[in-house]
Design an enzyme around this catalytic site. Structure first.
Site, PDB file in Angstrom:
ATOM      1  CG  ASP A 116      72.481 -12.191  62.036  1.00  0.00           C
ATOM      2  OD1 ASP A 116      72.246 -13.179  62.234  1.00  0.00           O
ATOM      3  OD2 ASP A 116      72.005 -11.184  62.420  1.00  0.00           O
ATOM      4  CG  ASP A 182      67.345 -14.536  65.729  1.00  0.00           C
ATOM      5  OD1 ASP A 182      66.929 -14.996  66.934  1.00  0.00           O
ATOM      6  OD2 ASP A 182      67.236 -13.562  65.331  1.00  0.00           O
TER       7      ASP A 182
END
Length: 441
Positions: A116, A182
């Site tokens: 991320d 994601d």
């Protein structure tokens, strides 16, 4: 005109100046008020909840109190990102100072092994760079470092994807090699640097990731698996929905990531197939939401029963609202504007906006995953503000004469210390107004 409202009394203010507002104007005013409230909640976050640049938030508890985390949380970039957006909206230096402070607190994530990194670095340093200009060499250098870290530690050329899980591993040959939906969102960092620096490796890797994700994470009807696990030769080992109801069900926030992610990839690459993918994922999201909800806000899982294990997810709705506005800008298709308007109308209303509650967030009724209770989420706040700003860029508040403005606050009527004390300011000249207050005193 500015509104300062308390609670416990119903009151209505109207400027009696002519014709009614158009629908776009009504929502624009509603969003302006919601952004004022957003600023007050963010101010409380910066001044009273976080004690310094090394503290961040991700989710709240069920009472709406933020959980304090360090910068390793995948959500750390959303705190400075929220402050950057409020600086963009208000122009107030204090928001830039807050944004700079917490952006610096995220800096070490540029060299950390984390799938991320895009969320952490682009939503902090990236937004800061875009708002402070090309002279901010330190921000650009940090973005370059983050993009290189993500590419060198997470991209596997045989599989053609950036690795999502397991977390913390820098060895791209370890099994399992898992890719979540994601991850599409994290492509913005290497795409931005790739096009800025003419780094074709970054661009090709991002396009490959988007193509392989489409092939394996997305079904023919546009719905999504959350996670795909690969063998090292690139073949698929298994598929599942980790944060949803069952292996084959569709997690609404994962679907939202797909809508936004492919829209964003199209913005950079201008590849028609990326836009077509965003549109198909969007169509599934809105159709599935309408099948289970009457207010444009989905539950955590599109396929799960509507019960206490399947909470609403305002974050999924906010993500799609922001993406839908970009899709409308790209295509001029009214269905995207309608979807965004419907979502933002609900999110800025009393069912989801936390105004008048004990929540420390901007929005209520977000979801971490299926089977967990409704909480607040910092990324719900971030994308709500982003969507609000995008809407207001398209449909600015019309302050010209000949408009009728209605502002109202409603709550349980009380007496004594429980009455509402409200005020408003008219900035220009004298106006004819009607004030109606209904209550026991």
């Amino acid at each position: 005109m500015r509104l300062y409202a308390g609670r416990k009394l119903t009151w209505i203010i109207a400027l009696l100046m002519g014709s009614s507002l158009a629908a776009n104007d009504e929502l624009a005013w509603k969003l302006e008020e919601a952004l004022q409230f957003s600023a007050s909640q963010a101010k409380h976050l910066a001044e009273d909840i976080l004690t310094g640049r090394d503290q961040f938030v991700d989710y709240s508890n069920t009472a709406g109190v933020w959980n304090i985390k360090n910068n390793s949380t995948w959500c750390s970039g959303f705190v400075p990102g929220l402050f950057w957006y409020l600086y963009q909206h208000t122009g107030e230096i204090v928001w830039m100072e807050r944004a700079e402070l917490w952006t610096e607190g995220v800096k070490s994530r540029a060299t950390a092994s984390d799938n991320d990194t895009g969320f952490q670095i682009f939503d902090s340093f990236g937004l800061g760079y875009l708002l402070t200009g090309e002279e901010n060499q330190d921000y650009l250098d940090t973005m370059r470092t983050g993009a290189a870290t993500l590419y060198n530690q997470r991209y596997q050329p045989v599989i053609g994807c950036y690795r999502s899980w397991p977390g913390g591993s820098s060895n791209t040959t370890d099994l399992p090699f898992e890719v979540n939906i994601d991850q599409m969102m994290n492509l913005e960092l290497p795409l931005y640097i790739g096009y800025l620096d003419s780094n074709q490796s970054y661009i090709d890797a991002a396009i490959s990731h988007a193509d392989i994700t489409w092939e394996n994470n997305v079904r023919e009807n546009g719905s999504t698996y959350h996670v795909v696990s690969y063998n090292l030769d690139g073949t698929v080992a298994s598929k599942r929905t980790h944060q949803g109801w069952t292996t084959d069900s569709t997690w609404s926030r994962g679907q939202a990531w797909a809508v936004y992610g492919y829209t964003m990839v199209y913005r950079y690459t201008q590849l028609d197939r990326m836009l077509e993918r965003a549109e198909l994922c969007f169509d599934y999201f809105t159709t599935a939401t309408d099948a289970q909800s009457s207010d444009a806000i989905p539950y955590s899982d599109f396929d799960a029963p509507i019960d206490s294990n399947n909470p609403r997810d305002s974050s999924a709705a906010a993500i799609v609202a922001s993406a839908a506005l970009e899709l409308y800008d790209l295509t001029e298709n009214e269905k995207y504007l309608k979807a965004a308007s419907d979502i933002l109308t609900s999110l800025s209303g009393s069912d989801y906006l936390s105004q008048g509650t004990g929540y420390q967030s901007i929005l209520r009724k977000a979801s971490e995953k299926w089977s967990r209770p409704e909480v607040a989420a910092i990324f719900a706040d971030f994308f709500f503000v982003e969507a609000g700003l995008r809407y207001l860029e398209m449909f600015p508040v019309d302050t010209s004469a000949g408009k009728l403005i209605n502002l109202s606050t409603r709550g349980n009527v009380g007496t004594g210390e429980d009455v509402l004390i409200g005020g408003f300011v008219i900035n220009e000249g004298s106006q004819q107004i009607l004030i109606q207050a209904i209550g026991p005193e």
